[in-house]
Design an enzyme around this catalytic site. Structure first.
Site, PDB file in Angstrom:
ATOM      1  N   ARG A 192      16.961  -4.103 -21.015  1.00 24.91           N
ATOM      2  CA  ARG A 192      15.859  -4.227 -22.487  1.00 24.91           C
ATOM      3  C   ARG A 192      15.420  -3.170 -22.219  1.00 24.91           C
ATOM      4  NH1 ARG A 192      11.690  -8.091 -23.686  1.00 24.91           N
ATOM      5  NH2 ARG A 192      10.501  -6.456 -23.034  1.00 24.91           N
TER       6      ARG A 192
ATOM      7  N   HIS B 295       9.189  -5.987 -26.403  1.00 26.82           N
ATOM      8  CA  HIS B 295       9.899  -6.942 -26.703  1.00 26.82           C
ATOM      9  C   HIS B 295       9.928  -6.718 -28.180  1.00 26.82           C
ATOM     10  CE1 HIS B 295      10.587 -10.932 -28.445  1.00 26.82           C
ATOM     11  NE2 HIS B 295       9.914 -10.619 -28.923  1.00 26.82           N
TER      12      HIS B 295
ATOM     13  N   TYR C 159       4.126  -7.895 -17.829  1.00 29.52           N
ATOM     14  CA  TYR C 159       4.963  -8.871 -17.089  1.00 29.52           C
ATOM     15  C   TYR C 159       6.129  -8.252 -16.295  1.00 29.52           C
ATOM     16  CZ  TYR C 159       7.278  -8.132 -21.271  1.00 29.52           C
ATOM     17  OH  TYR C 159       7.737  -6.897 -22.694  1.00 29.52           O
TER      18      TYR C 159
END
Lengths: 326, 370
Positions: free
Chosen positions: B258, B262, B271
């Site tokens: 990705r 998100h 993160y």
């Protein structure tokens, strides 16, 4: 007319529908070879074969979720949840997809399926086998929630549920499965989902119930007449979603008094909705506060003590006397 | 009664055809007509440009929260290419490239992200289901569609998509189990994009691969370079062919990444490292496909620019059409049941009465509606 138990009547409704429409199929745990733990699916495997009476692996969410996909392929699945308590294992599929697809896709994809399950207490079953989740399902917009009370209406309502273009949660009072027999017509019969029935006419008070507690309510009505000279009208709700406000309000406008009886817990139960609709529409006709005779807001006790929890005719009589003598 | 290692007769194959440096395994290269290659490239580019447009439109407040698909285009497009119109495609929510290939209009997809059910109302003639929000729950009805395909006996197959995070959900496992038991013609695709919001793939499962989960359910799996459209097509074709012939389900784990957030409500800097993202940017499926086409002589710089111009014009038109859309505020009452219940009729009348009262300047004496 043949005399049948509710189990036989439900079985008949499924056989009739499966004979008429090759897209109707039954799926669930132990519904085939074992013919269902209550034998409601007796003979279906033999007559319709394993593609139409499907013994599934043990996974409620896959039974219900899989049925959603089968609907898109033109099938009309009847899912059996082996017990009421286990239907919660499929709850996210029921909530997340079964009830939503028509609305989500503006009618392009629909779920004309039935989720049947044995409902309620009173048969000395172990934990998770005696639940009364009708309010839980009735609160989910997009579902119809039907509870028959006897063999004849069970057969007619299950037929209506199978023919319905929308998903129906069909709660079968297991205490009534074999408790009594009724005449069931030889030709298929349907009842309109969303309509209550007057199970007994009367003029002094309206007793409103459904499923297994309807019997206790009718017994109470007899005793009220014999012992107390009170002429009670009894309404069999049959469908808690949609709920037939009209029949309920018409009766209460006549009697001015009401007692609502169900075995599910009281808080946010269907009784609360019934009372609210009466208050909204018929407040000025009421002669006394409406009473509720229900299961308590406890977990239904293990079976040694379940009869303490389940409403019986005595509790209905006491509440009715309090209402009538208010 | 010896103690021995059991032989499980299932295979998991790794597949890569065209790597990120442009190295091509000629033996594995799938046969794809030049016209199809151009159309595949155009669709992937369209998906990427649509994605960028959506991202900006979210930032401008013209649509709601948006989940970008950047970097994952090949892992859905290859499957759409491998099936026919009569087959089924059950998306999760990062399958825009596949949806465009299947004929979804861009304005419809925009409507979905702008919070309108019209964006989930699949056009007639397209055997797809809409975007699914509850993670992995679509695996169950995807399995059901595949089961129905088998029962109908017309050789249809169903492709169902799920993410790496979704493989931790019970729904994924139940669907895999049923698919195995009933030998449904289902191709279960895992878009393993390495991250489930902030949870990395290693923390999602102790399995060495996601592909191997198929072994437990009694069928074979591929793990493919999901950024390699050619590898995806090879695996998809094989799995689809097998399913069509009654060979049952296949799990295909696409290793992808990705590249974006998100959703537009997410900040991945919290993160994951920029270095990791850079490393994967070098493996982007889009330039890889473009370079392959140029090398093959089916596309040149001029042609590439022409395609971009064409897509931009289509995007502008779709955006314009989308912005003309006006929703009916009472439509929510109309699609609950085939026939509106009396209670819903009452509630709709109540809402209409409220709107009229409000429009009257709240001066009219409120009337009672039953």
């Amino acid at each position: 007319m043949p005399q049948m138990t509710m189990v036989q009547a439900l079985n008949l409704a499924m056989k009739e529908a499966m004979r008429e429409d090759p897209n109707v199929m039954v799926m669930g745990e132990d519904v085939g070879q074992d013919e269902g733990v209550f034998r409601v699916t007796e003979g279906l495997l033999d007559e319709f074969g394993p593609d139409r009476c499907v013994d599934t692996p043990l996974a409620e969410a896959a039974i219900v979720g899989g049925a959603v996909g089968l609907c898109f392929m033109g099938f009309k699945p009847i899912c059996e949840m082996q017990f009421d308590g286990f239907s919660m294992q499929a709850f996210h599929q029921t909530e997340g997809h079964v009830r939503r697809f028509r609305n989500r896709t503006r009618g392009r994809h629909t779920c004309p399926m039935v989720i049947r399950m044995p409902y309620g207490g009173g048969i000395r079953a172990i934990e998770h086998h005696s639940e009364a989740p009708e309010a839980t399902y009735a609160h989910l917009a997009g579902l119809k929630v039907v509870l028959p009370s006897g063999p004849r209406n069970a057969r007619a309502l299950l037929r209506a549920a199978i023919l319905d273009p929308d998903p129906v949660i069909f709660l079968e009072p297991k205490a009534s499965y074999r408790a009594f027999r009724e005449d069931v017509p030889e030709t298929p019969e349907t009842m309109e989902i969303g309509k209550a029935q007057i199970a007994r006419t009367g003029k002094d008070v309206t007793l409103i119930s459904y499923a297994a507690t309807l019997r206790a309510t009718l017994d109470a009505a007899e005793e009220l007449e014999d012992e107390h000279d009170i002429d009670a009208e009894v309404i069999d709700v049959l469908s808690v979603a949609p709920l037939d406000s009209e029949t309920i309000n018409a009766s209460i406008r006549k009697t001015g008094r009401a007692v609502v009886v169900h075995e599910a817990p009281r808080h946010c139960g269907v009784g609360a909705e019934i009372v609210a609709r009466v208050v909204e529409e018929s407040l000025l006709y009421l002669e006394a506060p409406i009473k509720r005779v229900t299961g308590f807001d406890t977990i239904i006790p293990f079976f040694a003590n379940e009869m303490t929890y389940l409403p019986d005719a005595g509790r209905v009589i006491k509440a009715t006397l309090e209402t009538v003598r208010f | 009664m010896p103690r021995k290692t059991l032989e499980i007769p299932r295979k998991i194959e790794w597949l890569s055809v065209l790597d990120h440096e442009g190295n091509l395994d000629k033996k594995l290269e799938p046969k794809i007509p030049a016209e199809d290659l151009r159309k595949l490239y155009k669709t992937m580019l369209n998906s990427r440009m649509f994605d960028e447009r959506c991202f900006h439109m979210q930032r401008q407040g013209r649509i709601g929260t948006y989940g970008p698909t950047k970097g994952q285009e090949a892992a859905s497009l290859g499957f759409a290419y491998a099936i026919g119109k009569d087959d089924w495609l059950v998306p999760s929510f990062r399958e825009t490239a596949a949806m465009l290939w299947r004929g979804w209009e861009m304005d419809k997809i925009l409507l979905w992200w702008a919070g309108n059910e019209a964006g989930a109302s699949v056009a007639e003639g397209i055997n797809d289901l809409p975007i699914c929000v509850p993670v992995a729950s679509q695996c169950q009805y995807g399995m059901g569609v595949a089961w129905g395909c088998k029962l109908r006996g017309k050789g249809q197959v169903c492709i169902t998509f799920c993410g790496d995070g979704g493989t931790s959900e019970g729904d994924f496992h139940e669907a895999m189990n049923f698919a195995g038991v009933y030998q449904t013609p289902m191709v279960m695709v895992i878009q393993n994009n390495q991250w489930a919001i902030s949870i990395p793939r290693e923390s999602q499962t102790a399995s060495q691969t996601i592909a191997q989960k198929a072994v437990a359910y009694g069928f074979d799996a591929f793990q493919v370079d999901g950024n390699d459209l050619l590898a995806v097509i090879v695996a998809a074709r094989e799995a689809v062919e097998k399913a069509r012939k009654g060979g049952g389900p296949t799990l295909i784990e696409c290793i992808t990444y990705r590249l974006g957030v998100h959703t537009t409500a997410d900040d991945p800097k919290k993160y994951r490292s920029d270095d990791e993202v850079k490393e994967w940017e070098a493996k982007d499926p889009l330039p890889r496909l473009r370079d392959y086409l140029i090398k093959k002589g089916v596309l040149d710089e001029k042609g590439d620019q022409a395609v971009r111009d064409e897509i931009k014009a289509a995007l502008d038109a779709a955006t314009h059409k989308f912005e003309q859309y006006r929703h009916d505020q009472y439509e929510m009452f109309h699609h609950m049941f085939a026939d509106m219940t009396p209670e819903l009729q009452r509630q709709m009348a109540e809402l209409k009465d409220y709107h009229e009262w409000k429009e009257s300047g709240k001066k009219r004496q409120p009337s009672r509606v039953i």
